[in-house]
Design a protein around this motif. Structure first.
Motif: not given
Length: 252
Positions: A13-27
């Motif tokens: 999540v933090e790497k994806i955010n660092q790259l300027g994107y939003t993360a999707m996480v499965s329930f």
């Protein structure tokens, strides 16, 4: 178009955010957590494909919204019943019944959200089907319950289709019925995503985290021959794959 990237750990999540994107996480990743996976904003997928594939019941709207309340959630999607033939075979139900289940969950998800004072604009509704006619039925059902004209509406059962024109026709059909909705395309990849990018608000991909590298999860795409980390658990691999995906989309 927003690109939402699948993640299964705080590090992802933090790497994806660092790259300027939003993360999707499965329930399915979040179900038993009692604290947020990250302080960053996330989208939550219902995990329905995995659950139906393994003969598990769909997540309930109550559980999904509880998980969404624990996390810093921008969007949480309704538990849907996708319509790929292999899933229809596993459930033993027909496409019409999968559309009905998806609609009932859409409706109940909104009801639960209102009951617990969770913002309904954060609910991602879902339309399902196999043929264009199916999507017309599902989208019209969705239209009867939609709370906000620009609600996020995900289109399911797209990711395993190989015809760009077929995917485009389905997206156009849903948009014609829900013209103000922000359309999300579940799992559409590469050139197919490039083909529909001007038609949709967002798309997601969990591909890098699962079988983006085939069954060879030690392929060393970072070219570090001494690397001991699986590519599907590596932040370097995330960045390489995202860059490759965006290049494909923009270059179409």
């Amino acid at each position: 178009m927003r690109m939402i990237l699948g993640a299964s750990t705080k590090k992802h999540v933090e790497k994806i955010n660092q790259l300027g994107y939003t993360a999707m996480v499965s329930f399915n990743t979040l179900e038993f957590r009692k604290s947020p996976i990250s302080s960053h904003t996330i989208w939550i997928d219902s995990g329905s494909f995995t659950r139906l594939s393994s003969h598990k019941p769909l997540a309930t709207p109550e559980k999904l919204i509880r998980v969404a309340q624990i996390n810093n959630t921008e969007i949480v999607f309704t538990p849907d019943a996708m319509c790929e033939p292999q899933i229809i075979e596993k459930t033993g139900l027909d496409v019409d019944e999968h559309i009905r289940i998806t609609h009932e969950n859409n409706k109940y998800m909104l009801e639960v959200a209102e009951k617990v004072n969770f913002p309904t604009e954060k609910i991602g509704l879902v339309v399902q089907g196999w043929t264009v006619k199916d999507y017309i039925k599902s989208a019209n059902l969705c239209k009867t319950i939609i709370k906000n004209p620009n609600q996020i509406v995900g289109i399911g059962t797209l990711c395993r289709r190989h015809s760009f024109s077929e995917i485009g026709e389905i997206v156009d059909t849903v948009k014609s019925i829900l013209p103000q909705a922000r359309i999300h395309a579940f799992g559409v990849k590469g050139p197919a995503l490039a083909y529909i990018k001007s038609k949709i608000y967002s798309a997601d991909s969990f591909a890098w985290a699962f079988h983006r590298f085939g069954d060879f999860r030690y392929q060393k795409i970072c070219q570090k021959t001494d690397c001991k980390t699986k590519c599907n658990n590596c932040t370097i691999a995330i960045e390489i794959w995202i860059n490759s995906l965006i290049k494909t989309i923009n270059g179409f």
